[in-house]
Design an enzyme around this catalytic site. Structure first.
Site, PDB file in Angstrom:
ATOM      1  N   CYS A 115      -9.090  15.806 -39.191  1.00 54.45           N
ATOM      2  CA  CYS A 115      -7.750  15.743 -38.589  1.00 54.45           C
ATOM      3  C   CYS A 115      -7.112  17.120 -38.438  1.00 54.45           C
ATOM      4  O   CYS A 115      -6.180  17.287 -37.659  1.00 54.45           O
ATOM      5  CB  CYS A 115      -6.848  14.826 -39.404  1.00 54.45           C
ATOM      6  N   HIS A 254       0.385  16.110 -38.146  1.00 57.22           N
ATOM      7  CA  HIS A 254      -0.678  15.125 -37.956  1.00 57.22           C
ATOM      8  C   HIS A 254      -0.094  13.737 -38.205  1.00 57.22           C
ATOM      9  O   HIS A 254       0.610  13.510 -39.191  1.00 57.22           O
ATOM     10  CB  HIS A 254      -1.815  15.431 -38.929  1.00 57.22           C
ATOM     11  N   ASN A 284      -3.511   6.886 -36.123  1.00 54.14           N
ATOM     12  CA  ASN A 284      -4.128   8.167 -36.496  1.00 54.14           C
ATOM     13  C   ASN A 284      -5.334   8.406 -35.584  1.00 54.14           C
ATOM     14  O   ASN A 284      -6.327   7.685 -35.657  1.00 54.14           O
ATOM     15  CB  ASN A 284      -4.550   8.093 -37.977  1.00 54.14           C
TER      16      ASN A 284
HETATM   17  N1  COA Z   1      -2.777  -5.604 -45.185  1.00 54.19           N
HETATM   18  C1  COA Z   1      -2.309  -6.215 -46.256  1.00 54.19           C
HETATM   19  N2  COA Z   1      -2.552  -5.795 -47.516  1.00 54.19           N
HETATM   20  C2  COA Z   1      -3.306  -4.686 -47.644  1.00 54.19           C
HETATM   21  C3  COA Z   1      -3.838  -4.005 -46.550  1.00 54.19           C
HETATM   22  C4  COA Z   1      -3.556  -4.497 -45.268  1.00 54.19           C
HETATM   23  N3  COA Z   1      -3.995  -3.912 -44.144  1.00 54.19           N
HETATM   24  N4  COA Z   1      -4.535  -2.948 -47.003  1.00 54.19           N
HETATM   25  C5  COA Z   1      -4.457  -2.955 -48.340  1.00 54.19           C
HETATM   26  N5  COA Z   1      -3.715  -4.025 -48.732  1.00 54.19           N
HETATM   27  C6  COA Z   1      -3.377  -4.432 -50.087  1.00 54.19           C
HETATM   28  C7  COA Z   1      -4.310  -3.863 -51.123  1.00 54.19           C
HETATM   29  O1  COA Z   1      -5.447  -4.664 -51.250  1.00 54.19           O
HETATM   30  C8  COA Z   1      -3.438  -3.885 -52.349  1.00 54.19           C
HETATM   31  O2  COA Z   1      -3.438  -5.196 -52.876  1.00 54.19           O
HETATM   32  P1  COA Z   1      -3.501  -5.426 -54.458  1.00 54.19           P
HETATM   33  O3  COA Z   1      -2.236  -4.795 -54.984  1.00 54.19           O
HETATM   34  O4  COA Z   1      -3.534  -6.916 -54.565  1.00 54.19           O
HETATM   35  O5  COA Z   1      -4.728  -4.731 -54.918  1.00 54.19           O
HETATM   36  C9  COA Z   1      -2.031  -3.614 -51.801  1.00 54.19           C
HETATM   37  O6  COA Z   1      -2.091  -3.914 -50.407  1.00 54.19           O
HETATM   38  C10 COA Z   1      -1.596  -2.201 -51.979  1.00 54.19           C
HETATM   39  O7  COA Z   1      -2.643  -1.379 -51.568  1.00 54.19           O
HETATM   40  P2  COA Z   1      -2.555   0.172 -51.638  1.00 54.19           P
HETATM   41  O8  COA Z   1      -3.854   0.785 -51.260  1.00 54.19           O
HETATM   42  O9  COA Z   1      -1.938   0.563 -52.944  1.00 54.19           O
HETATM   43  O10 COA Z   1      -1.481   0.447 -50.488  1.00 54.19           O
HETATM   44  P3  COA Z   1      -0.821   1.782 -50.084  1.00 54.19           P
HETATM   45  O11 COA Z   1       0.639   1.665 -50.158  1.00 54.19           O
HETATM   46  O12 COA Z   1      -1.468   2.982 -50.736  1.00 54.19           O
HETATM   47  O13 COA Z   1      -1.192   1.843 -48.527  1.00 54.19           O
HETATM   48  C11 COA Z   1      -2.669   3.004 -47.074  1.00 54.19           C
HETATM   49  C12 COA Z   1      -2.535   1.934 -48.135  1.00 54.19           C
HETATM   50  C13 COA Z   1      -4.102   3.110 -46.644  1.00 54.19           C
HETATM   51  C14 COA Z   1      -1.824   2.587 -45.892  1.00 54.19           C
HETATM   52  C15 COA Z   1      -2.150   4.338 -47.646  1.00 54.19           C
HETATM   53  O14 COA Z   1      -2.727   4.575 -48.899  1.00 54.19           O
HETATM   54  C16 COA Z   1      -2.423   5.509 -46.760  1.00 54.19           C
HETATM   55  O15 COA Z   1      -1.939   5.582 -45.648  1.00 54.19           O
HETATM   56  N6  COA Z   1      -3.155   6.508 -47.254  1.00 54.19           N
HETATM   57  C17 COA Z   1      -3.452   7.709 -46.503  1.00 54.19           C
HETATM   58  C18 COA Z   1      -4.484   7.418 -45.475  1.00 54.19           C
HETATM   59  C19 COA Z   1      -4.639   8.522 -44.492  1.00 54.19           C
HETATM   60  O16 COA Z   1      -3.691   9.142 -44.116  1.00 54.19           O
HETATM   61  N7  COA Z   1      -5.869   8.759 -44.063  1.00 54.19           N
HETATM   62  C20 COA Z   1      -6.166   9.746 -43.109  1.00 54.19           C
HETATM   63  C21 COA Z   1      -5.889  11.098 -43.636  1.00 54.19           C
HETATM   64  S1  COA Z   1      -6.130  12.296 -42.436  1.00 54.19           S
END
Ligand code: COA
Length: 327
Positions: A115, A254, A284
């Site tokens: 990215c 980004h 993204n």
């Molecule tokens: N829909 C519903 N629930 C979801 C889900 C979805 N699409 N994806 C994950 N969950 C659930 C998980 O299973 C978890 O459930 P649990 O508590 O029963 O285990 C809960 O939601 C929370 O998950 P978590 O991973 O803690 O959520 P989060 O707030 O961290 O959000 C992301 C997840 C991926 C959106 C977030 O971590 C993120 O954006 N990270 C950065 C990713 C990124 O920028 N990548 C590219 C970098 S260049």
């Protein structure tokens, strides 16, 4: 300040016409529109058709950038394509783009910095131009992430989209790149990865079964590192130029997650209305993200002459990059 000799002549971008909404994703994995909007800010993303290659999107963006720069393909000395989703492992996507554009005088290579790749590529182009090696350089950030996203993994498939953005750079132009900052931390290389398909793990039946040919991500850790490193990168490039945040008219970050972007403006105490976002429509798009956002900023005439603008990105590797422009 260094680098008063490299400027941006014009930009272009391309988004595929097919829209994948959160409602569509509700039919594919166990998720909801509300969850996606609350956790990421994304409402929809663009997905290219099967026969629309990454290089095709790159060419569309490049043609627009060339037109807006009043430059013919034959005038180009170099094409740098930043992508992590090349048409093929070899030849480089930049060579395919060079052929499709008929940019017969241009050297061409790909640059892989995920990215952060578009800003890495701008930094590379600036070095080539200021060393006197090349005059006109085309830089493209382009991704067909839909081919590498695991559409069964709800924690990652909701985030990504396809698209391309491009700029033409040249010597002694206005719109100068003043300072750049690029860094990497390979100790965090497992945060975002596509395990199979390279020489370490060639794709075979076992890998297909394990779905290791798709993108894997440690979401929470990536989130934290993204906020920290992009905040630092913004400050770094401003300090290098002996400016302060109050001098900055616009930050183009980004587009990874709206909450990451909000956390950066909170940490910097920088007004969120001066931080450009299009993540709600694009998701993204990795190396294309800042490139597409930059082109939108120009099209919408959000910036005016002499404004200071910061581009910043973070990605797999991990990599981080920022760049200060005076418009
Ligand atoms: N829909 C519903 N629930 C979801 C889900 C979805 N699409 N994806 C994950 N969950 C659930 C998980 O299973 C978890 O459930 P649990 O508590 O029963 O285990 C809960 O939601 C929370 O998950 P978590 O991973 O803690 O959520 P989060 O707030 O961290 O959000 C992301 C997840 C991926 C959106 C977030 O971590 C993120 O954006 N990270 C950065 C990713 C990124 O920028 N990548 C590219 C970098 S260049």
């Amino acid at each position: 300040m260094n680098g008063l000799n490299t400027g941006i002549m014009g930009s272009g971008s391309y988004l595929p016409s097919k829209i994948l909404t959160n409602a569509d994703l509700e039919n594919m994995v166990e998720t909801s529109n509300e969850w996606i909007i609350e956790r990421t800010g994304i409402r929809e993303r663009r997905i290219s058709e099967k026969n629309e290659l990454n290089s095709d999107m790159a060419v569309q963006a490049a043609k627009m950038a060339l037109k807006n720069s009043n430059v013919n393909p034959e005038e180009l000395d170099l094409i740098i394509v930043s992508t992590i989703t090349p048409d093929r492992l070899t030849p480089s996507t930049s060579c395919i783009v060079q052929g499709k554009l008929k940019a017969i005088n241009a050297a061409a290579f790909d640059l892989s910095a995920a990215c952060s790749g578009f800003i890495y590529a701008l930094t590379t182009a600036k070095a080539f131009i200021e060393s006197g090696n090349f005059n006109k350089v085309l830089v493209i950030g382009t991704e067909k992430l839909s081919s590498f996203v695991d559409w069964k993994d709800r924690s990652s498939c909701i985030l990504f989209g396809d698209g391309a953005g491009a700029v033409v750079l040249s010597k002694n132009s206005e719109h100068s790149i003043l300072n750049t900052y690029i860094r990497a931390d390979g100790s965090e290389s497992n945060l975002l990865r596509i395990p199979a398909g390279g020489s370490e793990l060639p794709i075979d039946e076992k890998q297909l079964l394990l779905r290791t040919n798709f993108l894997k991500m440690e979401g929470k850790e990536t989130f934290k590192l993204g906020v920290k490193s992009m905040t630092e990168a913004v400050l770094e490039v401003i300090h290098q130029a002996k400016l302060s945040l109050s001098d900055i008219a616009l930050i183009i970050p980004h587009q990874a997650n709206l909450r990451i972007i909000q956390a950066i403006s909170d940490r910097l105490k920088f007004p969120s209305e001066k931080v450009f976002t299009n993540i709600e429509r694009c998701g993204n798009t990795s190396a294309a993200s800042v490139a597409i956002a930059f082109d939108e900023v120009l099209k919408k005439q959000i910036i005016k002459k002499n404004d200071y603008i910061v581009l910043v990105a973070f990605g797999a590797g991990t990599t981080v990059a920022s760049l200060l422009l005076r418009w």
